[in-house]
Design an enzyme around this catalytic site. Structure first.
Site, PDB file in Angstrom:
ATOM      1  N   GLY A   8       3.234   2.429  -1.259  1.00 62.42           N
ATOM      2  CA  GLY A   8       4.149   2.936  -2.293  1.00 62.42           C
ATOM      3  C   GLY A   8       3.568   2.728  -3.679  1.00 62.42           C
ATOM      4  CE  LYS A  38      -3.807   4.898 -10.777  1.00 66.73           C
ATOM      5  NZ  LYS A  38      -4.892   5.762 -10.260  1.00 66.73           N
ATOM      6  CG  ASP A  44      -0.827  -6.870 -12.962  1.00 69.45           C
ATOM      7  OD1 ASP A  44      -1.025  -5.781 -12.373  1.00 69.45           O
ATOM      8  OD2 ASP A  44      -1.629  -7.335 -13.804  1.00 69.45           O
ATOM      9  N   GLY A  45       1.489  -4.582 -11.388  1.00 64.66           N
ATOM     10  CA  GLY A  45       1.997  -3.278 -11.808  1.00 64.66           C
ATOM     11  C   GLY A  45       1.298  -2.701 -13.025  1.00 64.66           C
ATOM     12  NE  ARG A 102      -2.025   9.981 -10.545  1.00 60.41           N
ATOM     13  CZ  ARG A 102      -2.438   9.200  -9.542  1.00 60.41           C
ATOM     14  NH1 ARG A 102      -3.716   8.922  -9.386  1.00 60.41           N
ATOM     15  NH2 ARG A 102      -1.573   8.685  -8.708  1.00 60.41           N
ATOM     16  CG  ASP A 152      -3.258   4.756   0.575  1.00 58.78           C
ATOM     17  OD1 ASP A 152      -4.058   4.619   1.512  1.00 58.78           O
ATOM     18  OD2 ASP A 152      -3.345   4.119  -0.490  1.00 58.78           O
ATOM     19  CG  ASN A 153      -6.100   6.427  -2.267  1.00 53.87           C
ATOM     20  OD1 ASN A 153      -4.991   6.236  -2.773  1.00 53.87           O
ATOM     21  ND2 ASN A 153      -6.995   5.470  -2.143  1.00 53.87           N
ATOM     22  CG  ASP A 160      -4.578   7.413  -5.873  1.00 46.00           C
ATOM     23  OD1 ASP A 160      -4.000   7.822  -6.907  1.00 46.00           O
ATOM     24  OD2 ASP A 160      -3.985   6.794  -4.981  1.00 46.00           O
TER      25      ASP A 160
HETATM   26  P1  AMP Z   1      -5.227   2.142  -4.685  1.00 51.28           P
HETATM   27  O1  AMP Z   1      -6.271   1.585  -3.783  1.00 51.28           O
HETATM   28  O2  AMP Z   1      -5.520   1.986  -6.130  1.00 51.28           O
HETATM   29  O3  AMP Z   1      -4.863   3.538  -4.350  1.00 51.28           O
HETATM   30  O4  AMP Z   1      -3.925   1.244  -4.433  1.00 51.28           O
HETATM   31  C1  AMP Z   1      -3.462   0.897  -3.166  1.00 51.28           C
HETATM   32  C2  AMP Z   1      -2.079   0.329  -3.270  1.00 51.28           C
HETATM   33  O5  AMP Z   1      -2.059  -0.849  -4.080  1.00 51.28           O
HETATM   34  C3  AMP Z   1      -1.049   1.272  -3.883  1.00 51.28           C
HETATM   35  O6  AMP Z   1       0.160   1.106  -3.208  1.00 51.28           O
HETATM   36  C4  AMP Z   1      -0.970   0.794  -5.312  1.00 51.28           C
HETATM   37  O7  AMP Z   1       0.264   1.110  -5.898  1.00 51.28           O
HETATM   38  C5  AMP Z   1      -1.134  -0.707  -5.145  1.00 51.28           C
HETATM   39  N1  AMP Z   1      -1.662  -1.351  -6.363  1.00 51.28           N
HETATM   40  C6  AMP Z   1      -2.903  -1.251  -6.853  1.00 51.28           C
HETATM   41  N2  AMP Z   1      -3.038  -1.965  -7.992  1.00 51.28           N
HETATM   42  C7  AMP Z   1      -1.857  -2.535  -8.241  1.00 51.28           C
HETATM   43  C8  AMP Z   1      -1.342  -3.397  -9.266  1.00 51.28           C
HETATM   44  N3  AMP Z   1      -2.103  -3.821 -10.292  1.00 51.28           N
HETATM   45  N4  AMP Z   1      -0.053  -3.785  -9.175  1.00 51.28           N
HETATM   46  C9  AMP Z   1       0.717  -3.384  -8.159  1.00 51.28           C
HETATM   47  N5  AMP Z   1       0.315  -2.574  -7.175  1.00 51.28           N
HETATM   48  C10 AMP Z   1      -0.956  -2.145  -7.199  1.00 51.28           C
HETATM   49 MG    MG Z   2      -3.914   5.012  -4.148  1.00 48.57          MG
END
Ligand code: AMP
Ligand code: MG
Length: 470
Positions: free
Chosen positions: A86, A109, A121-122, A172, A244-245, A254
């Site tokens: 998510g 983002k 940390d979002g 984005r 998921d990407n 992504d």
């Molecule tokens: P990604 O590999 O960047 O596509 O991220 C994989 C998952 O990790 C996704 O569900 C992202 O929302 C989550 N995610 C990545 N970085 C963070 C972050 N700094 N804080 C919270 N969730 C993250």
């Molecule tokens: Mg992703």
């Protein structure tokens, strides 16, 4: 401070099971780095001062009409299923229908934690934000389906990674953020009604001619086959092709540890976390088929008896390698001047790639030089190239205008990794001139003579590894 976007939010109108509703976490001191005016006009956004744009596109304020949501999805990460991912650091503000009639998502983002953040940390830091900004816009200019970048802001807050880094938010734009993983989450949970609802939604939004799950599968497979072939043709390595990407729209999505090849090697991997080379350059055509097999598996779960459509699903996924090969042949054929390459031409193309790999020739510059008649200098052993070129010249007999075909198929500049790193280092130090320069140059990749940006990295400049940088 009013900023009225003509939002028309269809995903937020779906049942609660699809997302979590929450506002972005306000930031301390938002500042606009850049705003994509051309894209904003296409989206029908109002004009506003930099301060208003900074507030809206950092999550400090929520634009009128927005319904911010974090979208739920799951996904296979490096082959292992994760039942719940998510948007952990992103929020969909809403959708707009642009002047071209196309519906697009506007997503922040780096906008703060969500119920899907797990340990994160979002937030995002400046490096990956600028990286995605530059590379996604460069991909667009290359004519490759991709999410776009609308805005980048700094937050005035620190983000803690291995060191303390400046926080940033990327805005984005995508035809949607539906992923293979969006289907997988409901399939895995046995939520058939939600899965069927999502299938209808995806068809209506992206493939209006599709009449059912197998039509959707066929359409997405076709789009992804084309996408991977065009990635290959510019030397692009996505780096993290988890399900998921992988977007249902067929857009590149992504941008994390992605990078473009400098000196050609089929097994090139940049991503530091891709230890086994699962997402290596030459593996991408196989991985996309694997991803589509996961998509097929998920789609089947909405049927009362999934086995009824199993043969059809299998046939659709098994057709992909041939589709990718055909798309690859068409792209690479054009790169050697063939307007209508046939299967017999594949060997000629492959011989050139083998030669480039053996000689460490630069991917982009070799094809550019080919299009301009001076490729010989790209090879250490010129006689080896001469032998290939003799065969090539024979094949080119009777071709109409190979030069034009080649020049349209091979960009002169790509976002080289060492330039990206240099640009990020400058930005962290407060200098955004290299960012602006890259953006401008990469907007016309087929028509530039910025020799400096065309140059491959020297040994000292090479940046062999990229990081997810989350
Ligand atoms: P990604 O590999 O960047 O596509 O991220 C994989 C998952 O990790 C996704 O569900 C992202 O929302 C989550 N995610 C990545 N970085 C963070 C972050 N700094 N804080 C919270 N969730 C993250
Ligand atoms: Mg992703």
């Amino acid at each position: 401070m009013s900023f009225s976007v003509p939002f028309d939010n269809s995903y937020a109108a779906l049942p609660d099971a699809f997302y979590a509703r929450l506002d972005p976490t306000p930031v301390k001191a938002p500042k606009l780095i850049t705003f994509n005016e051309t894209l904003a006009q296409k989206l029908g956004l109002p004009e506003a001062s930099d301060d208003v744009l900074a507030a809206m596109f950092s999550g400090q304020k929520v634009p009128e009409g927005a319904t911010p949501i974090a979208q739920l999805y799951a996904g296979h990460q490096f082959g292992t299923f994760n039942p719940q991912l998510g948007d952990g650091r992103a929020l969909l503000l809403g959708e707009v229908v642009g002047t071209d009639g196309i519906r697009r998502d506007i997503q922040l983002k780096g906008s703060g934690p969500t119920p899907y953040s797990r340990m994160g940390d979002g937030r995002a830091w400046l490096g990956p934000v600028l990286r995605e900004y530059v590379i996604s816009e460069a991909m667009h200019a290359l004519g490759i389906p991709t999410t776009r970048a609308l805005a980048a802001t700094t937050t005035g807050e620190d983000v803690i990674r291995e060191t303390v880094l400046p926080g940033a938010v990327l805005t984005r734009v995508a035809q949607s953020h539906l992923r293979v993983g969006t289907f997988q989450v409901f399939a895995h949970r046995g939520q058939k009604a939600e899965l069927a609802r999502l299938t209808d939604y995806a068809m209506a939004r992206h493939y209006p001619d599709a009449k059912g799950p197998m039509d959707l599968l066929r359409a997405v497979c076709a789009a992804q086959a084309e996408l991977v072939a065009v990635w290959m043709s510019v030397g692009f390595i996505h780096g993290v092709m988890n399900t998921d990407n992988c977007a249902i729209s067929g857009e590149t999505i992504d941008y994390g540890p992605c990078a473009f090849i400098d000196d050609y090697h089929a097994d090139t991997v940049f991503s530091s976390i891709d230890q086994m080379g699962r997402y290596a350059y030459s593996n991408q055509p196989r991985i996309i088929v694997w991803n589509m097999a996961q998509f097929a598996t998920a789609l089947l779960q909405q049927l009362d008896d999934p086995t009824t459509a199993l043969d059809e699903a299998t046939e659709i996924v098994h057709a992909m390698p041939a589709q990718i090969e055909a798309a690859w042949l068409s792209r690479f054929g054009a790169k050697i001047g063939l307007a209508a390459p046939t299967k017999d031409d594949a060997a000629l193309i492959q011989d050139l790639l083998t030669l480039m790999q053996a000689q460490g020739a630069d991917f982009t510059n070799t094809f550019d030089a080919l299009a301009r008649g001076d490729a010989r200098d790209q090879f250490l052993e010129r006689e080896a190239f001469d032998a290939w070129a003799a065969e090539w010249q024979t094949r080119l007999q009777g071709e109409g205008d190979p030069q034009t075909v080649m020049q349209a198929a091979s960009p002169r500049i790509i976002p080289r990794n060492h330039r990206m790193e240099e640009m990020i280092a400058a930005a962290v130090a407060g200098d955004f001139a290299p960012f602006e320069r890259l953006l401008t140059a990469l907007a016309s990749p087929f028509d530039t003579d910025d020799l400096d940006l065309m140059r491959p990295p020297t040994k000292a400049q090479r940046v062999p590894a990229t990081f997810c940088g989350t």
